[in-house]
Design a protein around this motif. Structure first.
Motif, mmCIF file in Angstrom:
data_model
loop_
_atom_site.group_PDB
_atom_site.id
_atom_site.type_symbol
_atom_site.label_atom_id
_atom_site.label_comp_id
_atom_site.label_asym_id
_atom_site.label_seq_id
_atom_site.Cartn_x
_atom_site.Cartn_y
_atom_site.Cartn_z
ATOM 1 N N UNK A 161 0.822 -1.218 0.000
ATOM 2 C CA UNK A 161 0.000 0.000 0.000
ATOM 3 C C UNK A 161 0.853 1.265 0.000
ATOM 4 N N UNK A 162 2.164 1.093 0.060
ATOM 5 C CA UNK A 162 3.099 2.218 -0.069
ATOM 6 C C UNK A 162 2.785 3.322 0.936
ATOM 7 N N UNK A 163 2.630 2.926 2.206
ATOM 8 C CA UNK A 163 2.375 3.924 3.251
ATOM 9 C C UNK A 163 3.591 4.833 3.368
ATOM 10 N N UNK A 164 3.311 6.154 3.357
ATOM 11 C CA UNK A 164 4.390 7.145 3.317
ATOM 12 C C UNK A 164 4.252 8.149 4.462
ATOM 13 N N UNK A 165 5.330 8.869 4.687
ATOM 14 C CA UNK A 165 5.354 9.912 5.710
ATOM 15 C C UNK A 165 4.237 10.918 5.467
ATOM 16 N N UNK A 166 3.422 11.140 6.511
ATOM 17 C CA UNK A 166 2.339 12.110 6.420
ATOM 18 C C UNK A 166 1.013 11.552 5.966
ATOM 19 N N UNK A 191 0.646 9.783 9.832
ATOM 20 C CA UNK A 191 0.452 10.755 10.904
ATOM 21 C C UNK A 191 -0.977 10.783 11.429
ATOM 22 N N UNK A 192 -1.883 10.091 10.737
ATOM 23 C CA UNK A 192 -3.234 9.920 11.258
ATOM 24 C C UNK A 192 -3.709 8.523 10.898
ATOM 25 N N UNK A 193 -3.957 7.701 11.904
ATOM 26 C CA UNK A 193 -4.447 6.340 11.697
ATOM 27 C C UNK A 193 -5.812 6.226 12.370
#
Length: 345
Positions: A161-166, A191-193
């Motif tokens: 899913x290519x989770x990235x900074x921010x 930064x928000x889950x």
């Protein structure tokens, strides 16, 4: 040795069986701990095309090496090890490309190969040469190490899913896997889950894992709340971590334009044909994909996370049963009253 053998659907018997026969290329592991996965429960009730009964299930395992074949050089008797599930064949186009979890044969422990609901489990030549077997440090318990397998699946899913900074990330489903997704997504820079769950008691249990927002979808409109939490735009990543067709439908409505939507949780047989509004996918330019299993490299990363203390795997263990009470263990896992259930042969 004792083993829990699934003879027929819904009929598992703890019985004496022959110790697995070793050859020069195999390893015999004394099983110390094995987790009960949702897929074990599905096989127990509904079977699987890759599982020929009778069979010993169980793929979230750890233990100590009891014997090694003459040709085995990577491991020694006494090594403490953790096992993953997916075993690359090592020869097909997918395995050669380094994506063995997409191997068309799709070998796995507790599927084609006998699993770890037993005193001992055999790791054959293919598992030894290509499979997810990794040493664990002395300060990591066998119970914690057994859960490196589901954590590896989580790492694979979040990388895909290519989770990235921010990023903002929505996880639908607050079981052990969903809670691991929350923790690892934050480590990867989200930064928000936002964690969504139908059951209020399960959602309350999940609050120890540090999501930024919690939504009980039985009490409020989860789509509207996700949009509210994300400034009306939706989330950058939405992951379904449950066996719910409705969650997949909701996921695309929660997604921001150009978001990655990951159908991580498999659906039950007969419920996998889901009606989606594909115009939403079209006009939002969504990237919809799946995630299945993990690679040996993911399993090593999971061991490293646990060993470093970055993930406190003890929080994921709520019940422990001896092998003789595996029926009770399965019922407890199925009831969703806690987190992961561990069986100790």
């Amino acid at each position: 040795m004792k083993a829990a053998v699934l003879h027929n659907l819904d009929h598992m018997v703890v019985q004496e069986v022959e110790l697995p026969a070793m050859d020069a290329d195999s390893i015999l592991m004394k099983v110390e701990a094995v987790g009960i996965c949702g897929s074990d429960i599905r096989i127990y009730h509904h079977g699987n095309s890759r599982v020929q009964l009778p069979q010993i299930l169980g793929h979230e395992a750890s233990g100590r090496i009891a014997a090694v074949g003459a040709n085995v050089t990577k491991f020694n008797v006494g090594d403490r090890i953790s096992l993953g599930a997916d075993v690359p064949c090592g020869e097909c186009v997918f395995c050669e490309a380094g994506i063995g979890n997409n191997c068309q044969i799709n070998y796995a422990m507790g599927y084609q190969f006998a699993g770890s609901f037993a005193d001992y489990v055999l790791l054959n030549k293919m598992v030894v040469n290509f499979g997810p077997i990794h040493r664990i440090p002395d300060h990591v318990s066998h119970e914690e190490a057994a859960l490196a397998e589901p954590l590896a699946c989580v790492i694979n899913a979040l990388e895909l899913s290519n989770v990235r900074l921010g990023d903002s990330v929505v996880v639908i489903g607050a079981g052990p896997i969903g809670c691991m997704l929350v923790e690892v997504a934050k480590m990867m820079g989200a930064t928000k889950v936002i964690l969504v769950q139908r059951s209020r008691p399960r959602l309350e249990l999940a609050k120890q894992f540090g999501a930024h927002a919690y939504i009980c979808s039985n009490e409020e409109n989860a789509i509207e709340r996700v949009l509210e939490e994300t400034g009306g735009l939706g989330a950058d990543v939405v992951i379904t971590s449950n066996p719910s067709p409705e969650a997949q439908v909701d996921a695309i409505h929660m997604a921001k334009n150009r978001a990655r939507v990951n159908f991580f949780g498999g659906l039950p047989k007969g419920k996998s044909l889901v009606t989606l509004d594909t115009n939403i996918i079209h006009y939002k330019e969504l990237f919809v994909h799946g995630a299945h299993g993990s690679l040996p490299a993911h399993h090593q990363k999971a061991i490293d996370l646990i060993a470093s203390g970055a993930i406190d795997m003890k929080k994921y263990i709520s019940h422990t049963f001896p092998l003789e009470r595996i029926q009770e263990a399965i019922e407890t896992a199925e009831s969703h009253v806690g987190m992961r259930v561990i069986v100790k042969p």
